[in-house]
Design a protein around this motif. Sequence first.
Motif, short mmCIF file in Angstrom:
data_model
loop_
_atom_site.label_atom_id
_atom_site.label_comp_id
_atom_site.label_asym_id
_atom_site.label_seq_id
_atom_site.Cartn_x
_atom_site.Cartn_y
_atom_site.Cartn_z
N ALA A 141 -10.93 12.48 -5.74
CA ALA A 141 -10.59 10.92 -5.49
C ALA A 141 -9.70 10.67 -4.56
N GLN A 142 -8.95 11.78 -3.86
CA GLN A 142 -8.02 11.73 -2.93
C GLN A 142 -7.18 10.64 -3.13
N GLY A 143 -6.52 10.47 -4.42
CA GLY A 143 -5.51 9.64 -4.56
C GLY A 143 -5.66 8.27 -4.70
N THR A 144 -6.92 7.74 -4.51
CA THR A 144 -7.30 6.39 -4.54
C THR A 144 -7.45 5.77 -5.97
N LEU A 145 -7.21 6.50 -7.13
CA LEU A 145 -7.35 6.09 -8.25
C LEU A 145 -5.96 6.05 -9.36
N GLY A 146 -5.24 6.75 -8.69
CA GLY A 146 -3.87 6.84 -9.44
C GLY A 146 -3.07 8.27 -8.89
N VAL A 147 -1.72 8.47 -9.19
CA VAL A 147 -0.96 9.29 -8.90
C VAL A 147 -0.87 10.53 -9.71
N LEU A 148 -1.50 11.62 -9.14
CA LEU A 148 -1.35 12.88 -10.28
C LEU A 148 0.07 13.37 -10.19
N PHE A 176 -3.26 2.47 -3.89
CA PHE A 176 -3.43 3.73 -3.78
C PHE A 176 -4.14 4.49 -2.65
N ASN A 177 -3.67 4.81 -1.72
CA ASN A 177 -4.28 5.40 -0.61
C ASN A 177 -5.42 4.41 -0.30
N ARG A 224 -1.18 14.40 -16.19
CA ARG A 224 -0.45 13.22 -16.25
C ARG A 224 -0.61 12.33 -14.97
N ILE A 225 -0.79 11.18 -15.20
CA ILE A 225 -1.42 10.28 -14.16
C ILE A 225 -0.28 9.07 -14.08
N ILE A 226 0.24 8.73 -12.78
CA ILE A 226 0.96 7.29 -12.81
C ILE A 226 -0.09 6.38 -12.54
N THR A 227 -0.15 5.36 -13.33
CA THR A 227 -1.33 4.17 -13.34
C THR A 227 -0.75 3.17 -12.24
N GLN A 228 -1.60 2.20 -11.96
CA GLN A 228 -1.17 1.00 -10.99
C GLN A 228 0.13 0.17 -11.46
N GLU A 229 0.40 0.03 -13.01
CA GLU A 229 1.38 -0.64 -13.36
C GLU A 229 2.82 0.29 -13.42
N PRO A 231 0.95 -1.27 -0.06
CA PRO A 231 0.08 -0.03 -0.11
C PRO A 231 0.83 1.37 0.05
N LEU A 232 0.34 2.25 -0.81
CA LEU A 232 1.15 3.48 -0.72
C LEU A 232 0.23 4.63 -0.16
N ARG A 233 0.95 5.29 0.68
CA ARG A 233 0.17 6.73 1.10
C ARG A 233 0.87 7.93 0.66
N ILE A 234 -0.02 8.51 -0.50
CA ILE A 234 0.68 9.62 -1.25
C ILE A 234 0.54 10.91 -0.31
N VAL A 235 1.80 11.38 -0.52
CA VAL A 235 1.97 12.74 0.32
C VAL A 235 2.50 13.76 -0.36
N GLY A 236 1.86 14.93 -0.21
CA GLY A 236 2.30 16.24 -0.95
C GLY A 236 2.86 17.12 0.15
N GLY A 237 2.24 18.13 0.75
CA GLY A 237 2.52 19.05 1.95
C GLY A 237 2.10 18.29 3.24
N ASP A 238 1.35 17.25 2.92
CA ASP A 238 0.57 16.57 4.17
C ASP A 238 -0.37 17.52 5.04
N THR A 239 -0.74 18.67 4.57
CA THR A 239 -1.56 19.59 5.46
C THR A 239 -3.11 19.41 5.13
#
Length: 364
Positions: free
Chosen positions: A160-167, A355-356, A129-134, A28-36
Amino acid sequence: MTERAIADSDIADALCEQVRSAYDARTPLRIVGGDTRAFYGRPVEGQALQMAEHSGIVSYDPVELVVTVRAGTRLSDLQEVLAEKHQMLGFEPPMFGEASTIGGAVATGLSGPRRPWAGAARDFVLGTRIITQEGKLLRFGGEVMKNVAGYDLSRLMAGAQGTLGVLTDISFKVLPIPTATHSLRLAVGLDEALKKLAELGRKPLPITAAAWHHGELFLRLEGGKSSVAATQASLGGEPLDASFWRELRDHSHAFFACNDGQALWRLSLPPNTAPLGLDIPEADIFYDWAGSQRWVKTTLDASTLRDACSAVGGHATCYTPQAQGGVAEPFTPLNAVVEKYHRNLKAELDAHGIFNPGRLYAAF
């Protein structure tokens, strides 16, 4: 500040590699930007995918009103660059700290006081541009408003809160900063305020924000000088410092300080909805978006709030789910039909749930 002042760092290849490794290992990945914005939604357990270093403006065309920016770029930096050209992000995204990033703003899909008059975050997203599951880096959408080819995954990512891919990159339509602006306050009771807002909403007035709290109606006028001046003269009232709207947007206004045992809730309701009749003191309710968005500080339980909202076609979201011993689901539970679509979409775009996971709902 100029565009060159923003750290220009493209780490998309490294991010793709981390996603590929996570996909292969079912990590599992927790996608973190500024974490605010970590408070918004359910907590996520997983390996951190750090986005803050992926920053910088990829392209900016002030004439065409389009900017493309990397997801880790700080909101404050982007806003300064746009302001140099007398432009802005039309959806007025909240900034819950200096480290807030544009990727987090889109992922949460939150919009500020201007939203009912200008549009939501997803309305300004042209492409991504999105990073897919693969671990593949794919482009969706484009940099023009009339791009209608293919499935609109770009705008689906908003909220979607990062649950479908990585922006990784986002292209936005931006707006010119209004020529004139004036904020005012009027002493008026709730019933009269809601009636007045309904009347004003039927007129072509330059209103871009409207709120009410504890006996006062707050309005922001923006547009051409003559239009703003004429509306100001018509409405009267006392001048209001423009910082009020920033404090409301970013939850730095004194209202948002909850007492012990209180939780902060956001009630999303149809336009012109009457007061819900909840057992909550007037001082603990802040009406935003001309009444369609209501901030509530209360000790009432989740079911009471959600039942009241559902009865009028709205829903309730808890912004402090750890208060009152914890709210199991910060977001209103989905009905069976909508949940089925959510599950199918999640299964298609994130088959292994990397993803999240659990960010929006426990089940996916």
